[in-house]
Design an enzyme around this catalytic site. Structure first.
Site, PDB file in Angstrom:
ATOM      1  N   GLN A 157       4.877   4.631 -19.362  1.00 54.59           N
ATOM      2  CA  GLN A 157       6.167   4.232 -19.928  1.00 54.59           C
ATOM      3  C   GLN A 157       6.478   5.040 -21.191  1.00 54.59           C
ATOM      4  O   GLN A 157       5.666   5.109 -22.113  1.00 54.59           O
ATOM      5  CB  GLN A 157       6.152   2.722 -20.238  1.00 54.59           C
ATOM      6  CG  GLN A 157       7.455   2.179 -20.775  1.00 54.59           C
ATOM      7  CD  GLN A 157       8.604   2.302 -19.783  1.00 54.59           C
ATOM      8  OE1 GLN A 157       8.463   2.025 -18.606  1.00 54.59           O
ATOM      9  NE2 GLN A 157       9.762   2.751 -20.255  1.00 54.59           N
ATOM     10  N   ASP A 164       7.537   9.353 -11.015  1.00 53.20           N
ATOM     11  CA  ASP A 164       8.715   9.483 -11.889  1.00 53.20           C
ATOM     12  C   ASP A 164       9.433  10.808 -11.629  1.00 53.20           C
ATOM     13  O   ASP A 164      10.576  10.990 -12.042  1.00 53.20           O
ATOM     14  CB  ASP A 164       8.279   9.445 -13.363  1.00 53.20           C
ATOM     15  CG  ASP A 164       8.597   8.119 -14.024  1.00 53.20           C
ATOM     16  OD1 ASP A 164       9.529   7.440 -13.553  1.00 53.20           O
ATOM     17  OD2 ASP A 164       7.920   7.770 -15.006  1.00 53.20           O
ATOM     18  N   LYS A 214       9.256  -3.835 -13.809  1.00 58.58           N
ATOM     19  CA  LYS A 214       8.638  -2.991 -12.768  1.00 58.58           C
ATOM     20  C   LYS A 214       7.514  -3.747 -12.073  1.00 58.58           C
ATOM     21  O   LYS A 214       7.414  -3.730 -10.850  1.00 58.58           O
ATOM     22  CB  LYS A 214       8.091  -1.696 -13.400  1.00 58.58           C
ATOM     23  CG  LYS A 214       9.184  -0.683 -13.661  1.00 58.58           C
ATOM     24  CD  LYS A 214       8.750   0.417 -14.601  1.00 58.58           C
ATOM     25  CE  LYS A 214       9.952   1.234 -15.029  1.00 58.58           C
ATOM     26  NZ  LYS A 214       9.732   2.067 -16.201  1.00 58.58           N
TER      27      LYS A 214
END
Ligand code: NAP
Length: 298
Positions: free
Chosen positions: A97, A120, A53
């Protein structure tokens, strides 16, 4: 006739090139999109996702604010970090994460993220908005699946879509996106799971079949009709002594056999996987535009 392979790497590369151009245009207006990334602990898979990422942020020109906490970090430390990023105007998107170490309360952390920075798309506020078809951050894997379909020229409107899997991160949001009364929805959707009585009876009806079960060979050639479009979200490790690391990655679909009947199919790896990070960065750029009061396309 063998299927056309949907090249997720290529579609993701095309989208990243578009994002890079967009970020360059935003920079001319003094806007630099920023993504705050939090990794707790040393899980190797999580580490490699986070590194990928951060690398992709750099490639596109997005500012990446990397935060590492030790595995024994407390809930209080993590909540304080999220709060700090919520207040930081340089950060437009926050990514924590997952999975978090077992002693941490994941739901509480996700709920603490400002919905305006929830790139997200996991915050209940964004999930709710998505369900009622209001402007929201769409969660990345389902949105990536829809982009793969659209960019491959597959018609979603009116299609019989069968999704195998009903998780909160793939099956459920995807089903909701595909039934919306809008140009990227308008499908007739069936969602299957482990209590579904006759899985094959459903999968055989599918014009578009999306497998997100997390089990190799969940979909075999006898379970699909000729000409079906197959999107394989599954990522499974199977032992393979010929590989240095001792395993290889496969999807949920018996790719070699099903590709002989399908019209389009995604491979694993190289299908849905590359789209997930791309959609996260897409959301981060959208968030920066919203924070600056710019409309989509501006
Ligand atoms: P999950 O939370 O384990 O959910 C799996 C779903 O599949 C459940 O709803 C389960 O039913 C259903 N299922 C499992 N076996 C089945 C079977 N034999 N027949 C019918 N339904 C079955 O998994 P997830 O998080 O959604 O992920 C699914 C897969 O996608 C995993 O392999 C994951 O690694 C992969 N994934 C890939 C990406 C990517 O970027 N490429 C992103 C996310 C996930 P029940 O609800 O009844 O248990």
């Amino acid at each position: 006739m063998a299927a056309q392979i949907i090249d997720g790497k290529q579609v993701a590369a095309d989208m990243r090139a578009e994002l890079k151009d967009e970020v360059a245009r935003l920079k001319e207006k003094g806007i630099v999109p920023g993504l705050g990334v939090v990794l707790v602990g040393e899980d190797p898979a999580s580490k490699s996702y986070v590194t990928a990422k951060e690398r992709t942020c750099e490639e596109i020109g997005i500012h990446s604010d990397d935060n590492r906490l030790p595995a024994e970090a407390s809930q209080k430390d993590l909540m304080a970090l999220v709060e700090k990023m919520n207040k930081d105007p340089k950060i437009n998107g926050i990514l924590v994460q997952l999975p978090l170490p077992k002693h941490l309360n994941e739901a509480e952390v996700l709920l603490a993220i400002d919905p305006a920075k929830d790139v997200d798309g996991f915050h209940p506020m964004n999930v709710g908005k998505m369900v009622v078809d209001e402007k929201a951050f769409l969660s990345c894997t389902p949105h990536g699946v829809i982009q793969l379909l659209i960019r491959s020229g597959v018609k979603i409107e009116g299609a019989e879509v069968v999704i195998v899997g009903r998780s909160n991160i793939v099956g459920k949001p995807l089903a909701n996106m595909l039934i919306q009364k809008n140009p990227t929805g308008n499908a007739t959707v069936t969602v299957c799971h482990t209590r579904t009585k006759d899985l094959a009876a459903h999968t055989k009806r599918a014009d578009i079949l999306i497998a997100a079960a997390g089990r190799p060979n969940t979909i075999t050639a006898d379970m699909v009709k000729e000409g079906v479009v197959v999107i394989d979200v599954g990522v499974n490790r199977v032992e393979d002594a010929t590989k240095k690391r001792g395993y290889r990655l496969v999807g949920d679909v018996d790719f070699e056999a099903v590709k002989e009947k399908a019209s389009f199919i995604t491979p694993v790896p190289g299908g849905v996987g590359p789209m997930t990070i791309t959609m996260l960065l897409y959301n981060t750029v959208e968030s920066a535009k919203r924070a600056a009061g710019l409309a989509p396309g501006e």
